[in-house]
Scaffold this active site. Structure first.
Site, PDB file in Angstrom:
ATOM      1  N   GLN A 244       0.845  -1.195   0.000  1.00 37.84           N
ATOM      2  CA  GLN A 244       0.000   0.000   0.000  1.00 37.84           C
ATOM      3  C   GLN A 244       0.883   1.249   0.000  1.00 37.84           C
ATOM      4  OE1 GLN A 244      -2.061  -0.982   3.751  1.00 37.84           O
ATOM      5  NE2 GLN A 244      -1.531   1.064   4.469  1.00 37.84           N
ATOM      6  N   GLY A 270      10.062  21.587  14.469  1.00 41.08           N
ATOM      7  CA  GLY A 270      11.010  22.206  15.387  1.00 41.08           C
ATOM      8  C   GLY A 270      11.071  21.467  16.697  1.00 41.08           C
ATOM      9  N   GLY A 271      10.621  22.126  17.772  1.00 41.53           N
ATOM     10  CA  GLY A 271      10.749  21.548  19.096  1.00 41.53           C
ATOM     11  C   GLY A 271      12.123  21.851  19.680  1.00 41.53           C
ATOM     12  N   TRP A 272      12.327  21.381  20.887  1.00 41.21           N
ATOM     13  CA  TRP A 272      13.574  21.681  21.596  1.00 41.21           C
ATOM     14  C   TRP A 272      14.800  21.238  20.809  1.00 41.21           C
ATOM     15  CZ3 TRP A 272      15.187  24.702  25.305  1.00 41.21           C
ATOM     16  CH2 TRP A 272      16.416  24.440  25.924  1.00 41.21           C
ATOM     17  N   GLU A 313      12.174  27.245  19.250  1.00 36.99           N
ATOM     18  CA  GLU A 313      12.674  27.478  20.602  1.00 36.99           C
ATOM     19  C   GLU A 313      14.150  27.898  20.569  1.00 36.99           C
ATOM     20  OE1 GLU A 313      11.627  24.331  23.298  1.00 36.99           O
ATOM     21  OE2 GLU A 313       9.886  23.809  22.120  1.00 36.99           O
ATOM     22  N   MET A 379       3.933  28.102  25.931  1.00 37.18           N
ATOM     23  CA  MET A 379       4.186  26.824  26.603  1.00 37.18           C
ATOM     24  C   MET A 379       4.287  27.044  28.108  1.00 37.18           C
ATOM     25  SD  MET A 379       6.778  25.185  23.763  1.00 37.18           S
ATOM     26  CE  MET A 379       7.779  26.661  23.581  1.00 37.18           C
ATOM     27  N   TYR A 381       4.437  25.630  30.854  1.00 37.85           N
ATOM     28  CA  TYR A 381       4.888  24.486  31.641  1.00 37.85           C
ATOM     29  C   TYR A 381       6.401  24.453  31.520  1.00 37.85           C
ATOM     30  CZ  TYR A 381       4.092  22.827  26.866  1.00 37.85           C
ATOM     31  OH  TYR A 381       4.046  22.726  25.507  1.00 37.85           O
ATOM     32  N   ASP A 382       7.048  23.551  32.252  1.00 38.01           N
ATOM     33  CA  ASP A 382       8.516  23.458  32.267  1.00 38.01           C
ATOM     34  C   ASP A 382       9.187  24.719  32.787  1.00 38.01           C
ATOM     35  OD1 ASP A 382       8.401  20.919  31.343  1.00 38.01           O
ATOM     36  OD2 ASP A 382       9.323  21.300  29.396  1.00 38.01           O
ATOM     37  N   TRP A 519       0.790  18.822  26.151  1.00 39.69           N
ATOM     38  CA  TRP A 519       1.844  17.863  25.834  1.00 39.69           C
ATOM     39  C   TRP A 519       1.750  16.724  26.840  1.00 39.69           C
ATOM     40  CZ3 TRP A 519       5.248  17.274  21.942  1.00 39.69           C
ATOM     41  CH2 TRP A 519       6.192  16.264  22.098  1.00 39.69           C
TER      42      TRP A 519
END
Length: 539
Positions: A244, A270-272, A313, A379, A381-382, A519
Site C-alpha cells: 500500500q 522544530g521543538g527543543w 525554541e 508553553m 509548563y517546564d 503535551w
C-alpha cells in the site's frame, strides 16, 4: 524556559467552530437516468459553512465515473474539500470521482464534502453533462455540531462510519501526538480513539518535523509513513499490506480523521531538539515556506494535514541553540508561511511563556505575527524542574506566581498578561497544560522550596514522568500556584491533576482565551482523565 529534548516536551493546538444552524438541502436530479446530486448544508457558523454533495446512481446499471459541474453565486467559494477531485475556475467548479472509486454501482451513493464561505447553494448544476433539474431548498432539524474539518482524502472510505459528535462549544482542545511514541511508549493513533480522546479533541499536533538546513524535512520516516500496522493495532481494524502507498502514523491519522470528521491534524516542526534550522530559515523565509508547503502537501499523504505549526525554541533568544536573527525573524517566517499556505490552511505556533521583563517574549515581535496566525500557544509548563539539580523544588507549570516562587514572573498568568498587553487577542491564545510531572530526588522538605540532589527516576527520562504513572506512585498531597505537588520518600514531584486542570480551564474561560493545548496524549490515563478535565472545563 527549559524544554526537554526530542523525547520530551512541547505542545500546541486548533480550531473548533460551533453554532446552532438549520441545514439547507437542495436536490438536483439528472433529467436522464435518475443519476442525482443532493447538496446539503450541514453547518453554518456565520463566516462560513460546511456542506456535502451526495451522488446517487438511481439507474439499473453501474456508472463508470461521474463529473459534477456547478457555479456558486457571486461571493461564494469552497475553501477546502475531501473525497472528490475539485477544480475551480472563477465561480465555476468541476468535481470528479476519486481514482479509488471509479465505479458507482446501480443503486449506490457516494458523498464528498466541503467547507466554504459566502453565498450558497450551487446553481447551474450538471452531472455527467446533463442539466440537473430544479430543486427547492428545504429545512432539516437544527444541528449544533461544528463544521466538518475533514480534509481532502486519497484513501477509499473505511468500513467504519463517522463516530460520535465533535466537541461542542467554540474553545479549541489541542493535543500533541509524539512521533516517537509508537516505539517504547507503544502509543498509536488507535489509542486516541480507544481512550475517548478523539471525540474531545478539536486538533492534533503531530510532533515533530525537522528543520534541517532551513527547510522542513521528515523527522522519522519509519514512524511517519513506513511502519506496518496489524489489524489489532489499526484504527479501523484493517491491517496494512506490503504494497500500500501509505502506512505508519500518517495513514493511521487519516483513518482516525475518517472516523472523527471534526478532527484536524497539524504538522508541528522544530521543538527543543530541532529548532536549529529556523535560524537559516529566517535568512530566506520564502524558500523555507516553499519547502514546508511541498512536504505538508506531499501527494503520498494527501488529506492527512490541515496546516503547519512552528515550534521555534527560541527566536532571537537561546534554547538548545542560540538564535540572533533579530526581533522580526519570527514575524517574517510566519508571513511567508501564510502567503504560501493561503487562508484555507492552519498556521499556528508554540512559543515561549517567559513573561519576565526583558525575557523571551520581549525578544520577539509576536504581536506583529499574530495577524498571520490562527492562534499562539505559550508553553506554560517546564518553568522549573531538575535541570536545576539542587532545586529549589517548585511546580513546573504554575498558573499563578505565588509568594516564594524561585523566579519572579515564571507562571502562566504573567505570560498571558504580557502577551495580551502587546495587543495579541485573548481568543488567539491557548493555555498550555502538561500531561506529565517533573521531579527531584534527595528532597527532605514536603512543601515547595526544598533542596535536592538531582533528578527523580523516570520511566523514559530522568526527572520526568507521565501523569498516568504519578497518580498511582506518588499521589498529590498539596497544591500551590494552581497546580499540584507530592513528596514520596525522597522524591518530590509536581504535576496537574483533573482538579487543577479544571481550575486552569476556569481561568482560561475567565480570560476569554481560545482554549487549551497539552503535551502530550500518551501521558494521560487509558480512559483519558486529563483530556476529559480539559474538555469539560472549557464548556
Amino acid at each position: 524556559m527549559k524544554r526537554s529534548v526530542r523525547n520530551g516536551l512541547v505542545v500546541a493546538a486548533a480550531v473548533a467552530l460551533a453554532a446552532a444552524v438549520v441545514p439547507i438541502v437542495t436536490s438536483t436530479a439528472n433529467a436522464a437516468g435518475n443519476l442525482s446530486a443532493t447538496f446539503t448544508v450541514d453547518q453554518d457558523w456565520g463566516s462560513g459553512w460546511g456542506a456535502t454533495y451526495k451522488i446517487t446512481n438511481g439507474t439499473s446499471s453501474a456508472i463508470n465515473g461521474w463529473t459534477l459541474e456547478f457555479d456558486l453565486p457571486a461571493g461564494g467559494q469552497i475553501t477546502s474539500f475531501w473525497d472528490a477531485d475539485v477544480v475551480r475556475t472563477g465561480q465555476h467548479y468541476v468535481a470528479k470521482n476519486k481514482s479509488w472509486a471509479p465505479t458507482l454501482a446501480a443503486g449506490a451513493s457516494i458523498s464528498w464534502g466541503m467547507n466554504g464561505s459566502g453565498a450558497k447553494p450551487p446553481i447551474n448544476c450538471k452531472i455527467n453533462g446533463v442539466v440537473c433539474s430544479g430543486g427547492t431548498p428545504t429545512s432539516n432539524p437544527p444541528s449544533s455540531n461544528p463544521p466538518s474539518s475533514k480534509p481532502p482524502s486519497s484513501n477509499p472510505p473505511t468500513s467504519n462510519p463517522p463516530t460520535s459528535n465533535p466537541p461542542s462549544g467554540s474553545k479549541k482542545v489541542v493535543g500533541y501526538f509524539a512521533e516517537w511514541g509508537v516505539y517504547a511508549r507503544n502509543y498509536h493513533a488507535k489509542n486516541i480513539d480507544t481512550s475517548g480522546s478523539a471525540s474531545k479533541l478539536t486538533h492534533i499536533l503531530y510532533a515533530f518535523g525537522n528543520t534541517t538546513g532551513g527547510r522542513c524535512s521528515i523527522g522519522d520516516s519509519f514512524a511517519d509513513y513506513e511502519k506496518a500496522y496489524t489489524a489489532a493495532e489499526s484504527v479501523d481494524g484493517v491491517a496494512d499490506t506490503w504494497d500500500q502507498p501509505l502506512r505508519g502514523s500518517f495513514n493511521q491519522l487519516k483513518k482516525l480523521k475518517a472516523k472523527y470528521p471534526h478532527l484536524k491534524v497539524i504538522w508541528s516542526f522544530g521543538g527543543w531538539t530541532w529548532s536549529g534550522g529556523f535560524t537559516q530559515a529566517a535568512a530566506n523565509p520564502a524558500a523555507f515556506a516553499d519547502s514546508c508547503y511541498s512536504l505538508v502537501n506531499d501527494p503520498r499523504w494527501a488529506g492527512v494535514f490541515d496546516g503547519i505549526d512552528i515550534d521555534w525554541e527560541y527566536p532571537n533568544a537561546c534554547g538548545l541553540q542560540c538564535d540572533t536573527s533579530g526581533p522580526n525573524a519570527f514575524k517574517n517566517v510566519i508571513s511567508a508561511l501564510r502567503s504560501r499556505f493561503g487562508s484555507s490552511k492552519l498556521v499556528t505556533a508554540a512559543i515561549t511563556a517567559d513573561g519576565t521583563n526583558g525575557g523571551k517574549i520581549d525578544a520577539t515581535d509576536y504581536a506583529g505575527a499574530i495577524g498571520n496566525l490562527d492562534w499562539l500557544m505559550p508553553m506554560t509548563y517546564d518553568y522549573f524542574g531538575s535541570f536545576s539539580a539542587q532545586g529549589p523544588t517548585a511546580p513546573h507549570s504554575p498558573l499563578n506566581c505565588y509568594a516564594g516562587i524561585p523566579t519572579a514572573g515564571f507562571c502562566a498568568e504573567t505570560a498571558i498578561n504580557k502577551l495580551k498587553s502587546k495587543g495579541i487577542p485573548a481568543n488567539k491564545l491557548l493555555l498550555g497544560i502538561g500531561f506529565y510531572g517533573r521531579g527531584w530526588t534527595g528532597v527532605t522538605q514536603a512543601t515547595p522550596g526544598g533542596t535536592a540532589t538531582g533528578a527523580a527516576p523516570g520511566t523514559y527520562e530522568q526527572g520526568n514522568e507521565d501523569y498516568k504513572v504519578l497518580k498511582n506512585t506518588c499521589p498529590a498531597t498539596g497544591t500551590i500556584g494552581g497546580t499540584a505537588y507530592a513528596k514520596c520518600g525522597s522524591n518530590w514531584w509536581s504535576y496537574d491533576t483533573p482538579s487543577t486542570i479544571t481550575g486552569k480551564m476556569s481561568y482560561a474561560k475567565s480570560q476569554s482565551l481560545g482554549g487549551a493545548f497539552f503535551w502530550e496524549l500518551s501521558g494521560d490515563t487509558s480512559n483519558g482523565e486529563l483530556i476529559t478535565a480539559v474538555s469539560n472545563g472549557l464548556k
